[in-house]
Design an enzyme around this catalytic site. Sequence first.
Site: not given
Ligand code: HAS
Length: 564
Positions: A233, A237, A384-386, A449-450
């Site tokens: 995890h 990050y 999700h991860f794409h 998946r996979r």
């Molecule tokens: Fe994830 C599985 C939970 C973030 C990557 N994640 C994965 C896997 C990958 C991955 C590669 O809890 C698969 C692993 C595998 O092969 O099995 N993930 C989260 C959570 C977050 C999260 C809670 N993941 C990421 C990020 C990744 C990533 C970042 C890569 C870089 N993930 C999971 C969980 C799994 C998981 C479970 C396991 C699933 C399973 O069952 O296998 C959090 O960090 C997300 C928080 C993000 C936000 C969004 C904030 C938005 C922002 C953009 C602002 C936009 C602006 C523009 C300013 C709350 C900062 C606005 C402009 C306008 C005009 C509107």
Amino acid sequence: MSLQKQAVTTEDLSVHLPITKPEAKLYISFIYVAFISLLIGGLMGLLQVFVRSGHLTLPFGINYYQVLTVHGVVLALVLTTYFIIGFQYALMGKTVGISKAQRKVAWLGFWVMTIGTVITAVTILLGRASVLYTFYAPLQAHPAFYIGLALVVVGSWLACFVNWRQLYVWKKAHPGEKSPLLAFMVNINMIMWFIASLGVAATVLIQFIPWSLGYVETINVLVSRTLFWYFGHPLVYFWLLPAYMAWYVIIPKIIGGKLFSDSLARLSFILFLFFSIPVGFHHQLTEPGIDPMWKFIQVVLTFMVIIPSLMTAFSIFATFEITGRKKGFDSLFGWYKHLPWKDVRFLAPFIGMLAFIPGGAGGIINASHQLNTVVHNTIWVTGHFHLTVGTTVILTFFGITYWLVPHLTNRKLTPTINKLGIIQSITWTVGMSIMSTAMHIQGLLGGPRRSAYSTYGGTEQSTEWGAYQLAQAIGGTILFIAIILMVYIFIKLAFFAPQGEEEFPIAEEEEDATPTPKWMENWKLWVTITIALILFAYTIPFIDIIHHSPPGSPPFDWPIGNSK
Ligand code: HAS
């Protein structure tokens, strides 16, 4: 004389230093490997979506899982790690400087990583390590696969030591001064990476290598998966934080603004350090053998790690709005008009930010304990991860490439390349939107998946999934075109663009900004809290796992016989 003394006495390091030729060579070497990986990994991705959709049978006995392993390892582990280390070195070189001795150690790290990468890649290509990028036991690869991976990790540690040293030397030369924000951020990311990668190093060295060499007959699967996700995890990050470095510090300069808040940026990185690691169980929520109470505790900690991302979203919005209003756009949303939509250095990362809104929401769904049972092991997670790493992070990395590569090669980002970049960003967005949406929907319908057997020939379900799998193949093809375009742009920027000077954009603080509190640089305290949280989240469940483990598992051989 020690390196430290040498550097302190002979170097006068000030903010925004020029990057010398030997430095540029070091930084760009990492970026070369990243782009070679993009090409190879992208091609494997294309093959994969076609196999899954039932439209391709791989020739010459090549196996789906072999292709998937190359895709995952090369893109998720090699491309990211090389790009990040190269980019971070450039940030450090620009803000705190690098000494000759430090550069030598950095080169050593590069070669150790590269030898490891080649060993791992060859093992996979020979079909002896089709174990996917997570290399879950009891799937067993040839020992060379694990040895290669261990070398990549060790090489990356050398980068950690160099980055820490760079900041240390700078601080010695600038007593009482606040460290440059980018150097602070790089150091946080490398501390996180180091502490996290101890887990993967432990499982590889203590479990996988002896087991694959035949010194032991069985392996404790749950221990290996737990150590992997202790690392896995924070790994995500480790990918995200360099993108955030660009969002906090580079993008404001590109849009003609200033830093929103130095303290807020530092605080969000400190929170990432605290909460990125003690959360690995959220990848193991469906796994037996881990006490549900500890899973729940790690789910709560996972929700804590969402907070610094929300702080980041707030900070970026604020930067956009303040900059726009200063430029005279003062209606409710009028300030959006000022954003430089035609500048690819802004557009590509901006699309990355947009993608993180659904990407982050998907992460919150994954982390929600009960909802995880709906999506776990389905292709939703791949969707999700794409979105997260495959769009948010990678488009930001492309955005960085447009100015970093010409800066390092003394060339210019021309209007034509800028236009090509915009086409590339849009192509990527279209391809990824189609592919990732289809993945999310098929995942909700139960698509695994996979799996090379996801068409489940002839069943009702396979007909329902068929349309989504076709959409994935179409999206994947568009993405591959975008990859070719990006590699072309990279080659242009590195070797053929006209000579000139490209800006290294670093935003300044507002003149009347509130000073950053000194306690923000209390490194000992941050590391102690991080370790305390890890011990709290892992000690008891880990002891439980070891005490109550069933006998270890013997190796599992794929039907195609991939193990040694
Ligand atoms: Fe994830 C599985 C939970 C973030 C990557 N994640 C994965 C896997 C990958 C991955 C590669 O809890 C698969 C692993 C595998 O092969 O099995 N993930 C989260 C959570 C977050 C999260 C809670 N993941 C990421 C990020 C990744 C990533 C970042 C890569 C870089 N993930 C999971 C969980 C799994 C998981 C479970 C396991 C699933 C399973 O069952 O296998 C959090 O960090 C997300 C928080 C993000 C936000 C969004 C904030 C938005 C922002 C953009 C602002 C936009 C602006 C523009 C300013 C709350 C900062 C606005 C402009 C306008 C005009 C509107």
